[in-house]
Each structure stands twice: as structure tokens, then as C-alpha cells.
Motif scaffolding. Structure first.
Motif, PDB file in Angstrom:
ATOM      1  N   SER A 141       8.521  60.180  64.271  1.00  0.00           N
ATOM      2  CA  SER A 141       8.760  61.556  64.708  1.00  0.00           C
ATOM      3  C   SER A 141      10.101  61.747  65.380  1.00  0.00           C
ATOM      4  CB  SER A 141       7.652  61.984  65.672  1.00  0.00           C
ATOM      5  OG  SER A 141       7.626  61.124  66.798  1.00  0.00           O
ATOM      6  N   THR A 142      10.720  60.682  65.895  1.00  0.00           N
ATOM      7  CA  THR A 142      12.023  60.840  66.528  1.00  0.00           C
ATOM      8  C   THR A 142      12.981  59.797  66.003  1.00  0.00           C
ATOM      9  OG1 THR A 142      11.625  59.325  68.355  1.00  0.00           O
ATOM     10  CG2 THR A 142      10.871  61.592  68.655  1.00  0.00           C
ATOM     11  N   LEU A 143      14.269  60.072  66.154  1.00  0.00           N
ATOM     12  CA  LEU A 143      15.267  59.104  65.700  1.00  0.00           C
ATOM     13  C   LEU A 143      15.220  57.830  66.529  1.00  0.00           C
ATOM     14  CD1 LEU A 143      18.383  61.295  64.927  1.00  0.00           C
ATOM     15  CD2 LEU A 143      16.930  60.060  63.334  1.00  0.00           C
ATOM     16  N   GLY A 144      14.843  57.970  67.824  1.00  0.00           N
ATOM     17  CA  GLY A 144      14.722  56.772  68.631  1.00  0.00           C
ATOM     18  C   GLY A 144      13.691  55.833  68.048  1.00  0.00           C
ATOM     19  N   GLU A 145      12.520  56.371  67.698  1.00  0.00           N
ATOM     20  CA  GLU A 145      11.480  55.560  67.076  1.00  0.00           C
ATOM     21  C   GLU A 145      11.935  55.086  65.708  1.00  0.00           C
ATOM     22  OE1 GLU A 145       8.264  58.291  67.116  1.00  0.00           O
ATOM     23  OE2 GLU A 145       7.529  57.662  69.065  1.00  0.00           O
ATOM     24  N   LEU A 146      12.601  55.957  64.996  1.00  0.00           N
ATOM     25  CA  LEU A 146      13.048  55.646  63.635  1.00  0.00           C
ATOM     26  C   LEU A 146      13.893  54.385  63.591  1.00  0.00           C
ATOM     27  CD1 LEU A 146      13.577  56.603  60.638  1.00  0.00           C
ATOM     28  CD2 LEU A 146      15.603  57.725  61.546  1.00  0.00           C
ATOM     29  N   LEU A 147      14.834  54.272  64.559  1.00  0.00           N
ATOM     30  CA  LEU A 147      15.793  53.181  64.473  1.00  0.00           C
ATOM     31  C   LEU A 147      15.519  52.040  65.441  1.00  0.00           C
ATOM     32  CD1 LEU A 147      18.989  55.269  63.917  1.00  0.00           C
ATOM     33  CD2 LEU A 147      18.066  53.558  62.376  1.00  0.00           C
ATOM     34  N   GLU A 148      14.610  52.236  66.402  1.00  0.00           N
ATOM     35  CA  GLU A 148      14.385  51.184  67.375  1.00  0.00           C
ATOM     36  C   GLU A 148      13.142  50.357  67.087  1.00  0.00           C
ATOM     37  OE1 GLU A 148      14.468  53.311  71.026  1.00  0.00           O
ATOM     38  OE2 GLU A 148      16.559  53.854  70.759  1.00  0.00           O
ATOM     39  N   LYS A 149      12.111  50.948  66.513  1.00  0.00           N
ATOM     40  CA  LYS A 149      10.871  50.208  66.288  1.00  0.00           C
ATOM     41  C   LYS A 149      10.888  49.533  64.925  1.00  0.00           C
ATOM     42  CE  LYS A 149       8.114  52.965  69.462  1.00  0.00           C
ATOM     43  NZ  LYS A 149       6.922  53.795  69.646  1.00  0.00           N
TER      44      LYS A 149
ATOM     45  N   TYR B 268      23.757  49.844  67.066  1.00  0.00           N
ATOM     46  CA  TYR B 268      24.571  50.941  67.601  1.00  0.00           C
ATOM     47  C   TYR B 268      23.757  52.224  67.774  1.00  0.00           C
ATOM     48  CZ  TYR B 268      28.528  47.887  67.372  1.00  0.00           C
ATOM     49  OH  TYR B 268      29.377  46.832  67.604  1.00  0.00           O
ATOM     50  N   ALA B 269      22.678  52.384  67.018  1.00  0.00           N
ATOM     51  CA  ALA B 269      21.791  53.522  67.259  1.00  0.00           C
ATOM     52  C   ALA B 269      21.237  53.464  68.676  1.00  0.00           C
ATOM     53  CB  ALA B 269      20.652  53.535  66.250  1.00  0.00           C
ATOM     54  N   ALA B 270      20.881  52.262  69.136  1.00  0.00           N
ATOM     55  CA  ALA B 270      20.362  52.110  70.490  1.00  0.00           C
ATOM     56  C   ALA B 270      21.441  52.408  71.531  1.00  0.00           C
ATOM     57  CB  ALA B 270      19.810  50.695  70.682  1.00  0.00           C
TER      58      ALA B 270
ATOM     59  N   GLY C  50      14.302  53.628  80.503  1.00  0.00           N
ATOM     60  CA  GLY C  50      14.745  53.232  79.172  1.00  0.00           C
ATOM     61  C   GLY C  50      15.366  51.858  79.138  1.00  0.00           C
ATOM     62  N   TYR C  51      16.033  51.472  80.230  1.00  0.00           N
ATOM     63  CA  TYR C  51      16.635  50.147  80.298  1.00  0.00           C
ATOM     64  C   TYR C  51      15.589  49.125  80.699  1.00  0.00           C
ATOM     65  CZ  TYR C  51      21.105  52.582  80.080  1.00  0.00           C
ATOM     66  OH  TYR C  51      22.156  53.366  79.687  1.00  0.00           O
ATOM     67  N   ARG C  52      15.649  47.949  80.101  1.00  0.00           N
ATOM     68  CA  ARG C  52      14.689  46.880  80.368  1.00  0.00           C
ATOM     69  C   ARG C  52      15.434  45.547  80.508  1.00  0.00           C
ATOM     70  NH1 ARG C  52      12.195  50.983  80.359  1.00  0.00           N
ATOM     71  NH2 ARG C  52      10.433  51.661  79.070  1.00  0.00           N
TER      72      ARG C  52
ATOM     73  N   VAL D  96      17.558  38.836  78.310  1.00  0.00           N
ATOM     74  CA  VAL D  96      18.054  39.844  77.368  1.00  0.00           C
ATOM     75  C   VAL D  96      17.922  41.214  78.028  1.00  0.00           C
ATOM     76  CG1 VAL D  96      17.638  38.570  75.233  1.00  0.00           C
ATOM     77  CG2 VAL D  96      15.800  39.946  76.197  1.00  0.00           C
ATOM     78  N   ILE D  97      18.951  42.035  77.850  1.00  0.00           N
ATOM     79  CA  ILE D  97      18.970  43.386  78.398  1.00  0.00           C
ATOM     80  C   ILE D  97      18.711  44.342  77.243  1.00  0.00           C
ATOM     81  CG2 ILE D  97      20.261  45.028  79.801  1.00  0.00           C
ATOM     82  CD1 ILE D  97      22.150  42.721  80.536  1.00  0.00           C
ATOM     83  N   CYS D  98      17.765  45.252  77.449  1.00  0.00           N
ATOM     84  CA  CYS D  98      17.288  46.103  76.346  1.00  0.00           C
ATOM     85  C   CYS D  98      17.466  47.583  76.673  1.00  0.00           C
ATOM     86  CB  CYS D  98      15.802  45.854  76.081  1.00  0.00           C
ATOM     87  SG  CYS D  98      15.323  44.120  75.933  1.00  0.00           S
ATOM     88  N   TRP D  99      17.563  48.373  75.602  1.00  0.00           N
ATOM     89  CA  TRP D  99      17.345  49.812  75.697  1.00  0.00           C
ATOM     90  C   TRP D  99      16.022  50.080  74.996  1.00  0.00           C
ATOM     91  CZ3 TRP D  99      18.134  54.080  78.177  1.00  0.00           C
ATOM     92  CH2 TRP D  99      17.844  55.308  77.594  1.00  0.00           C
ATOM     93  N   GLN D 100      15.029  50.603  75.725  1.00  0.00           N
ATOM     94  CA  GLN D 100      13.666  50.713  75.215  1.00  0.00           C
ATOM     95  C   GLN D 100      13.199  49.316  74.797  1.00  0.00           C
ATOM     96  OE1 GLN D 100      12.353  53.379  75.990  1.00  0.00           O
ATOM     97  NE2 GLN D 100      13.860  55.010  75.881  1.00  0.00           N
ATOM     98  N   ASP D 101      12.794  49.136  73.555  1.00  0.00           N
ATOM     99  CA  ASP D 101      12.324  47.822  73.101  1.00  0.00           C
ATOM    100  C   ASP D 101      13.396  47.050  72.332  1.00  0.00           C
ATOM    101  OD1 ASP D 101       9.767  48.199  74.158  1.00  0.00           O
ATOM    102  OD2 ASP D 101       9.136  49.322  72.381  1.00  0.00           O
ATOM    103  N   ARG D 102      14.598  47.588  72.262  1.00  0.00           N
ATOM    104  CA  ARG D 102      15.656  46.978  71.465  1.00  0.00           C
ATOM    105  C   ARG D 102      16.558  46.116  72.340  1.00  0.00           C
ATOM    106  NH1 ARG D 102      16.562  45.817  66.109  1.00  0.00           N
ATOM    107  NH2 ARG D 102      18.723  45.202  65.914  1.00  0.00           N
ATOM    108  N   ALA D 103      16.543  44.798  72.129  1.00  0.00           N
ATOM    109  CA  ALA D 103      17.420  43.885  72.863  1.00  0.00           C
ATOM    110  C   ALA D 103      18.863  44.106  72.422  1.00  0.00           C
ATOM    111  CB  ALA D 103      17.003  42.442  72.616  1.00  0.00           C
ATOM    112  N   LEU D 104      19.777  44.254  73.381  1.00  0.00           N
ATOM    113  CA  LEU D 104      21.173  44.562  73.058  1.00  0.00           C
ATOM    114  C   LEU D 104      22.164  43.503  73.538  1.00  0.00           C
ATOM    115  CD1 LEU D 104      21.229  48.400  73.798  1.00  0.00           C
ATOM    116  CD2 LEU D 104      21.096  47.259  71.573  1.00  0.00           C
ATOM    117  N   PHE D 105      21.870  42.845  74.657  1.00  0.00           N
ATOM    118  CA  PHE D 105      22.790  41.839  75.189  1.00  0.00           C
ATOM    119  C   PHE D 105      21.982  40.669  75.731  1.00  0.00           C
ATOM    120  CE2 PHE D 105      24.926  45.904  75.489  1.00  0.00           C
ATOM    121  CZ  PHE D 105      26.176  45.636  74.944  1.00  0.00           C
ATOM    122  N   SER D 106      22.522  39.474  75.571  1.00  0.00           N
ATOM    123  CA  SER D 106      21.865  38.269  76.100  1.00  0.00           C
ATOM    124  C   SER D 106      22.762  37.606  77.131  1.00  0.00           C
ATOM    125  CB  SER D 106      21.558  37.284  74.968  1.00  0.00           C
ATOM    126  OG  SER D 106      22.753  36.736  74.433  1.00  0.00           O
TER     127      SER D 106
END
Length: 474
Positions: free
Chosen positions: A285-293, A359-361, A443-445, A454-464
Motif C-alpha cells: 500500500s505504500t512505497l515504504g513497504e514496497l521497497l523496504e520489505k 537508496y529508497a530507504a 524509524g531509525y533502528r 547495523v543501523i537501520c531505517w525501519q527494517d532496512r539495514a543501511l550501515f554496519s
């Protein structure tokens, strides 16, 4: 001509089962009412499919179809629109740049007046530092690892492989000034390709050290990382050495790229159709879900993909030599931060899909916290993210420096080079989580994985972030 942009293997995108936006419907004009009335989520899906279709044409050398695709995307994409419109604008630019590289004269002519400033790059990274907490969190965790490793040491020498941001070391100086046994004599060697950046760093840190009454020296080494002369680091007997690398090591993987390519089997050179189908079937339903999950519904590399293949774990001669030289310094601690994504795959399609998720995240976290009209946000997206995307998509061989790899690969690589992992402390994680709470944005995890972070935005790991020591200290 076509051989300069062509990749082996047939296209698998044209058999996509996505019904609402089947590729058969891409030919009508984009002024159709149903396109103008799309909701943001529908437009996002459509742009993803257009990008994948266009990239497939670029990879196969079908330039006429690629040109049509670029025109279609350009009419829907926008660098000041919603998340997917902004992403599409930069991926479109990257695909066009890849095509233009097939005509070196044309490419050079169109870029002949482009001003590339290292200082500007430093400034835009500082903007990223201010807009998102990723680097702030990394600095807190890395500094704590250094402080714990240097407990009781009287002479500490830190080697910063990209000395452009003084905030990390100002915080460290402040922490060392209240050390129970008193501050050590601290020497920081900063490596950077621009002398002016190092001079500014030296001024800021020397001033801070004087205020805190800490004995301090700053050693400037003007050099690109790949050309670093380790003798210029001037490590002295009796010093406890720490090495600090923030988003730098991956650039050394560009060496001997063709040697690795020749090792790949034909099946690893092409994404299979099932992987692309999974991307195109997403309808959240959202682009966040579309590209992050993506682990649930989207692209997930199969066991034969290049990003997960053990055949691709190989230190290039440059990387192996560099890590061996670092090991030779006998560091008590080495802290490494890297992008947590697989952008070093051998094919355009693989890198494009991985980069879309990553990059979507990043674009999404800016969308959630910063105004769309923010000049700083626009500069970060264009001059930092946009240039990284262009390097990942448009460049090959030694020119492709943004070769981000996941933590598991760095663990293998550093272990192979004689380093032993050091678990990051609970106190460092506690400090980082407190910083996130003070940032005031959901949103940050932060997640702990096998002693690393690992540092995440939502469930998406972005940096280690990981810490290491020369095994002779084990």
C-alpha cells in the motif's frame, strides 16, 4: 557500439506477470488520463517497472528502446517530487550516463565544464551528517570502542583514513579529558586527498585539545587512499595504534575487477526471471513497504546470485596489500563503518535492484524528517546520493569506486587478512540508542549482530560498524 554497453544473457523482464502495469501498456503516451490520475503508490510501481525495463534495454544494448524508456521515465520523475519520483530522476540520469559512456567524445564534451570540487564533497557529506543520525551513531560507537581499547595507554596514535569530519575527534578529546587515569598523549594522523581539508581539521582539533589541556599532535597525510604510503603514517615505537575507517575501504575493491569477472560462471552473470518477477509483483500500500520489505515480497538474491556467491569473496591485490599493511601496524583496535548493501555485483541489473532498495530507504528517511524544498536535502540527494547511484550504475572497472558490500563479506575479508573481531560494547550501544531518542524521530533502528552493529531505517539495514584487532593481541 552496442558491445560497449551490452551484457550477456537474454532479458527476463518482458515476461513479467504484473498485470496492472504490463509492459504492453508502456507504449501509449504518458498524457493518458489514467496515468495523470495515478496515486503516488501506483506511480511508484509504474516507475519501478519503467526503470527495470529501461535498464534491461541498456544492458542488452537496445539503445532505441532504452531511449524511449528514458523519455517515459523523465516525464514522471522529478528531483523535487515524492520519494519514488526523486529516486527515478537520479536512476534515469545514471542510466543515460552509462549509455553516453559508449561515445567517449560525446560524454567528455557534455561533462567538460563540470566542476568537481573535493571541498564541495566534504560540505555535502557534512550536510548528510546533520540531516541524518547515521554517522553520528557510528562515531559514538566507534569512539567508545577506541576508548575501551586504549584504557591505561599513555601514548595513543589514531589513523583516520578519511579525515574530513572533526566532530568524531572533538567528541573523543572531550571523553579522554575526563579519563580516570588522565588523558593520554594523543596523535591523530589524518589521510585526505586535499590539503585544505586537513589544515582545517588540524586547526579545529588543536584548538579543542588546548582548551581541554590534552597533549596533542595532528599529522597530515595528503593522499588518495589507494596511493597511501604507509611510511608517511610515522607510527612510533611505544604508541598504541587505532585505525578508523568510515565508508572508505570499499573503494579499494575496484582493482582487478576484470579478474573477478572472468571467474564468474554464465549463470551468475544474469539475474534469473524469477528474481525480477518478484520485484514486479510487489503491490504493497505504500512505497515504504514496497521497497523496504523486500525479504518478504521483493527481490531476494538466489543461491546462485553473485552477491551471495562464495566465488566472489576474493581480496583484490590492492585490498589485500592495504589490509596487510594495516595489519603490519599492529593496531590495538581498528573500527570500520561501511554501507550495508550489495552494490558490487557484476551485472547492471543486480546492482540496479540492490541500489533501488538501499537508496529508497535513504530517500525515505529524508522524506520523513526534512522538507521537500530544503536546499540542504536537495544537495545531499543530488551531490551525494545521486553521484553514488551514477557511479554504481554507469561505471565499470577501476572507475567504479562505490562497491558497497555487506558485513558478512567484510567479516570474511578482514578475518582472511589476519584480523580478529572485537565485540562492540553494551555501553557503546546504550549511548547510541540514547542519541537516537534525543533525535526525536521514529524509524531509525540499531541492531546488534554477532558483536557488530547495523543501523537501520525501519527494517532496512543501511550501515554496519565492526571492530577488529591484529590477532597477535588475542
Amino acid at each position: 557500439m552496442e558491445s560497449m554497453v551490452q551484457e550477456e544473457g537474454p532479458s527476463s523482464v518482458t515476461s513479467s506477470p504484473l498485470q496492472f502495469f504490463s509492459l504492453m501498456s508502456l507504449s501509449p503516451g504518458l498524457n493518458s488520463p489514467w496515468i495523470r490520475e495515478m496515486k503516488s503508490e501506483e506511480r511508484g510501481l509504474y516507475l519501478i517497472q519503467l526503470l527495470i525495463s529501461c535498464a534491461t534495454h541498456v544492458a542488452s544494448g537496445s539503445l532505441e528502446n532504452a531511449n524511449i524508456g528514458l523519455e517515459q521515465i523523465s516525464q514522471l520523475a522529478s528531483p523535487d517530487g515524492d520519494t519514488m519520483q526523486r529516486i527515478a530522476a537520479y536512476f534515469t540520469e545514471a542510466l543515460a550516463d552509462r549509455i553516453l559512456k559508449a561515445w567517449p567524445g560525446l560524454h567528455k564534451a557534455l561533462n567538460s565544464t563540470k566542476i568537481t570540487s573535493v571541498s564541495e564533497g566534504v560540505l555535502v557529506r557534512r550536510m548528510f551528517f546533520e540531516l541524518c543520525p547515521f554517522l553520528k551513531i557510528a562515531f559514538v560507537i566507534m569512539n567508545q570502542a577506541i576508548i575501551e581499547a586504549m584504557e591505561g595507554e599513555k601514548m595513543v596514535h589514531i589513523i583516520d583514513l578519511n579525515a574530513a569530519e572533526p566532530a568524531q575527534w572533538i567528541a573523543l578529546l572531550q571523553a579522554l579529558s575526563v579519563r580516570p587515569e588522565g588523558p593520554p598523549h594523543l596523535r591523530i594522523t589524518g589521510v585526505h586527498e586535499q590539503k585544505e581539508v586537513l589544515e582545517q581539521m588540524a586547526f579545529r582539533l588543536t584548538d579543542e585539545a588546548e582548551k581541554l589541556d590534552i597533549p596533542f599532535q595532528f599529522n597530515q597525510v595528503v593522499s588518495k587512499l589507494e596511493n597511501l604510503d604507509f611510511e608517511s603514517l610515522r607510527v612510533k615505537t611505544g604508541e598504541a595504534v587505532a585505525v578508523n575507517s568510515v565508508l572508505q575501504l570499499h573503494s579499494l575493491l575496484a582493482s582487478e575487477d576484470e579478474h573477478l569477472r572472468r571467474k564468474l560462471s554464465p549463470t551468475m552473470k544474469n539475474l534469473n526471471s524469477a528474481q525480477l518477477h518478484r520485484v514486479l509483483q510487489m503491490n504493497q500500500s505504500t512505497l515504504g513497504e514496497l521497497l523496504e520489505k523486500d525479504l518478504t515480497n521483493g527481490y531476494s538474491p538466489g543461491p546462485d546470485s553473485a552477491s551471495s556467491s562464495p566465488l566472489l569473496f576474493s581480496n583484490t591485490a590492492k585490498m589485500e596489500s592495504f589490509l596487510t599493511s594495516l595489519w603490519g601496524l599492529s593496531p590495538k583496535i581498528m573500527v570500520v563503518a561501511e554501507q550495508e548493501s550489495s552494490h558490487n555485483g557484476p551485472t547492471l541489473m543486480e546492482r540496479l535492484l540492490e541500489a533501488l532498495y538501499f537508496y529508497a530507504a535513504l530517500f525515505d528517511c529524508l522524506e520523513s524528517t526534512v522538507s521537500r524544498t530544503s536546499i540542504d536535502r536537495i544537495k545531499v540527494e543530488k551531490m551525494l546520493f545521486g553521484e553514488e547511484i551514477k557511479n554504481i550504475i554507469a561505471c565499470e572497472g577501476i572507475e567504479r569506486k562505490e562497491r558497497h558490500e555487506k558485513l558478512e563479506k567484510w567479516i570474511q575479508r578482514l578475518d582472511f587478512s589476519g584480523f580478529g573481531r572485537v565485540s562492540l560494547s553494551y555501553y557503546g550501544l546504550l549511548q547510541a540508542r540514547r542519541l537516537l531518542l534525543s533525535y526525536g524521530c521514529e524509524g531509525y533502528r540499531i541492531k546488534e549482530e554477532n558483536g557488530c552493529v547495523v543501523i537501520c531505517w525501519q527494517d532496512r539495514a543501511l550501515f554496519s560498524i565492526s571492530a577488529w584487532r591484529c590477532r597477535r593481541y588475542d
